[in-house]
Design an enzyme around this catalytic site. Sequence first.
Site, mmCIF file in Angstrom:
data_model
loop_
_atom_site.group_PDB
_atom_site.id
_atom_site.type_symbol
_atom_site.label_atom_id
_atom_site.label_comp_id
_atom_site.label_asym_id
_atom_site.label_seq_id
_atom_site.Cartn_x
_atom_site.Cartn_y
_atom_site.Cartn_z
ATOM 1 N N GLY A 185 4.245 0.727 4.733
ATOM 2 C CA GLY A 185 3.663 0.047 3.644
ATOM 3 C C GLY A 185 3.507 -1.423 3.874
ATOM 4 O O GLY A 185 4.355 -2.303 4.119
ATOM 5 N N ILE A 200 7.741 -1.647 7.502
ATOM 6 C CA ILE A 200 8.357 -0.093 7.763
ATOM 7 C C ILE A 200 9.734 0.411 7.547
ATOM 8 O O ILE A 200 10.707 -0.499 6.883
ATOM 9 C CB ILE A 200 8.127 0.143 9.378
ATOM 10 C CG1 ILE A 200 9.132 -0.702 10.257
ATOM 11 C CG2 ILE A 200 6.799 -0.226 9.825
ATOM 12 C CD1 ILE A 200 9.114 -0.512 11.582
ATOM 13 N N CYS A 230 5.295 10.030 -0.454
ATOM 14 C CA CYS A 230 3.904 9.454 -0.198
ATOM 15 C C CYS A 230 2.795 10.235 -0.661
ATOM 16 O O CYS A 230 1.791 10.333 -0.129
ATOM 17 C CB CYS A 230 3.853 9.280 1.229
ATOM 18 S SG CYS A 230 5.142 8.148 1.887
ATOM 19 N N ALA A 256 8.206 5.627 7.347
ATOM 20 C CA ALA A 256 7.073 5.326 6.461
ATOM 21 C C ALA A 256 6.693 3.736 6.570
ATOM 22 O O ALA A 256 7.310 2.764 7.276
ATOM 23 C CB ALA A 256 7.587 5.336 4.830
ATOM 24 N N GLY A 268 0.936 -1.331 0.158
ATOM 25 C CA GLY A 268 -0.036 0.131 -0.055
ATOM 26 C C GLY A 268 0.991 1.365 -0.042
ATOM 27 O O GLY A 268 2.198 1.336 0.347
ATOM 28 N N GLY A 269 0.224 2.265 -0.329
ATOM 29 C CA GLY A 269 0.782 3.849 -0.168
ATOM 30 C C GLY A 269 1.310 4.110 -1.776
ATOM 31 O O GLY A 269 0.950 3.426 -2.765
ATOM 32 N N GLN A 270 2.147 5.069 -1.589
ATOM 33 C CA GLN A 270 2.356 5.844 -2.977
ATOM 34 C C GLN A 270 3.842 5.672 -3.165
ATOM 35 O O GLN A 270 4.537 4.572 -2.884
ATOM 36 C CB GLN A 270 2.238 7.436 -2.920
ATOM 37 C CG GLN A 270 0.556 7.397 -3.019
ATOM 38 C CD GLN A 270 0.106 8.911 -3.097
ATOM 39 O OE1 GLN A 270 -0.383 9.255 -1.980
ATOM 40 N NE2 GLN A 270 0.316 9.502 -3.920
#
Length: 244
Positions: free
Chosen positions: A164, A176, A193, A162, A88-90
């Site tokens: 994800g 992480i 992100c 971060a 997940g995430g950018q």
Amino acid sequence: MVNSRDSLDLAPFASPDAKAVEWLISDAPVPYPEAVATMDARAAAIAAGDAPELVWLLEHPPLYTSGTSGKPGDMLETRFPVFETGRGGQVTYHGPGQRVVYLMLDLKRRRPDVRAYVASLEALIIRTLAAFNIKGERREDRVGVWVARPDKGAGHEDKIAAIGVRLKRWVSMHGISINVDPDLSHFGAIVPCGIVDPRYGVTSLIDLGQLATMSDLDVALRQAFEDVFGALETPATAEDQTAS
């Protein structure tokens, strides 16, 4: 802002049967495709009951990864290889000086709740940072862990870690990353992100004046993990065993 994840009960994420989790540290940088292949194999083995859960600590060579919410405009400049990933995430950066922690945990056995699991990862980071007198905080509208920077101006905050996550058959993958002493200028080639507000930047332990080594962070991470998730086996390095 009140954060609803602050009120979640994370105790159920402790292992219900007291089985110890493997703790593996890779000393040499691990190429991203190799890491993903290893996680895939290990997650499948965990789901089948053929391998214990694993926490894998490593560093990557300089690279960018784009998660399931990544957008083309998040890449401002391609300085290093870019990998599409199922987490997940950018878009984010990984590289030397950043501790990446990949967690392969059986959430079906522990607690099948993705939102609470993300909150538990935030708790893991916040407890780790507290060992260095850094106050990490959650934000309701932003995943990851943030540090207030009043020295930069009113409302300024920097992201220090971060998150994800990806699940396969309720086994977690990815995890992480915590900035110890990476080259923060490498984040300048992306919209980290997807956050464009100029008040929000990126920081690290060294940037905040904490002269911590990667080994120092690992010690704090291990204690925090046991507080949140439960028992660990004796630490190992990649030279002692492989992660797959």
